[in-house]
Write an enzyme that holds these catalytic residues in place. Sequence first.
Site, PDB file in Angstrom:
ATOM      1  N   LYS A 180       0.833  -1.209   0.000  1.00  0.00           N
ATOM      2  CA  LYS A 180       0.000   0.000   0.000  1.00  0.00           C
ATOM      3  C   LYS A 180       0.868   1.260   0.000  1.00  0.00           C
ATOM      4  O   LYS A 180       0.648   2.182  -0.780  1.00  0.00           O
ATOM      5  CB  LYS A 180      -0.911   0.005   1.233  1.00  0.00           C
TER       6      LYS A 180
ATOM      7  N   ASP B 291      -6.469   1.110   1.168  1.00  0.00           N
ATOM      8  CA  ASP B 291      -6.444   1.290   2.624  1.00  0.00           C
ATOM      9  C   ASP B 291      -7.805   0.878   3.184  1.00  0.00           C
ATOM     10  O   ASP B 291      -8.656   0.343   2.463  1.00  0.00           O
ATOM     11  CB  ASP B 291      -6.090   2.746   2.983  1.00  0.00           C
TER      12      ASP B 291
END
Length: 204
Positions: A112, A130
């Site tokens: 991420k 997220d």
Amino acid sequence: MLKVMAEMFPDAHCELLHANPFELTIAVLLSAQCTDETVNKVTVDLFAKYKSPHDYLAVPLNELEHDIRRIGLFRNKAKNIQALCQILIDKYDGEVPHLHEQLVELPGVGRKTANVVVSNAFDVPAIAVDTHVERVSKRLGICRWKDSVLEVEKTLMKKVPKADWTITHHRLIFFGRYHCKAQNPNCVACPLLSVCREGKKRIK
Ligand code: SF4
């Protein structure tokens, strides 16, 4: 759905304050399990004091820990920041590398974080998943409830044109952060209610 989100949040963007790829990398690393708002409060002073990888290595670990103590998991994050800075100096001339595969090898940098850095700092299309992106994608039925974070990312990459990956990531985050919140999503006033499987359940 994305068109509606674009109308709701035309200025969706990365809310972590930063002036260059290095500051962005540090800010994203600090943001794990922490709000952008808290990270921004801490990085105002942090970035004034530490401007380069050398600066982070010039202080003892406990001083860096103290400087980021308001952030969750600060001991681990301080250790990762110093290890990351050492690698940037040893392997990349003190710069943040551009490639995703190089970024994910840095301490404290996962998939991420690497996606956020390549897309925001180097204009490489990416969808960082997220908690907001995952929740919204699942509530709307874009992804399955049982999908892993990686599966959510792959599904979004398949369904969204590549040129729109980065802005879609920002719009999904804004939509989740300010409208379809984890607790008490605003389903009654949601323009996507008619196509949302979660909303229909909640408004019965
Ligand atoms: S209807 Fe509710 S759950 Fe569905 S997207 Fe809108 S706010 Fe989120």
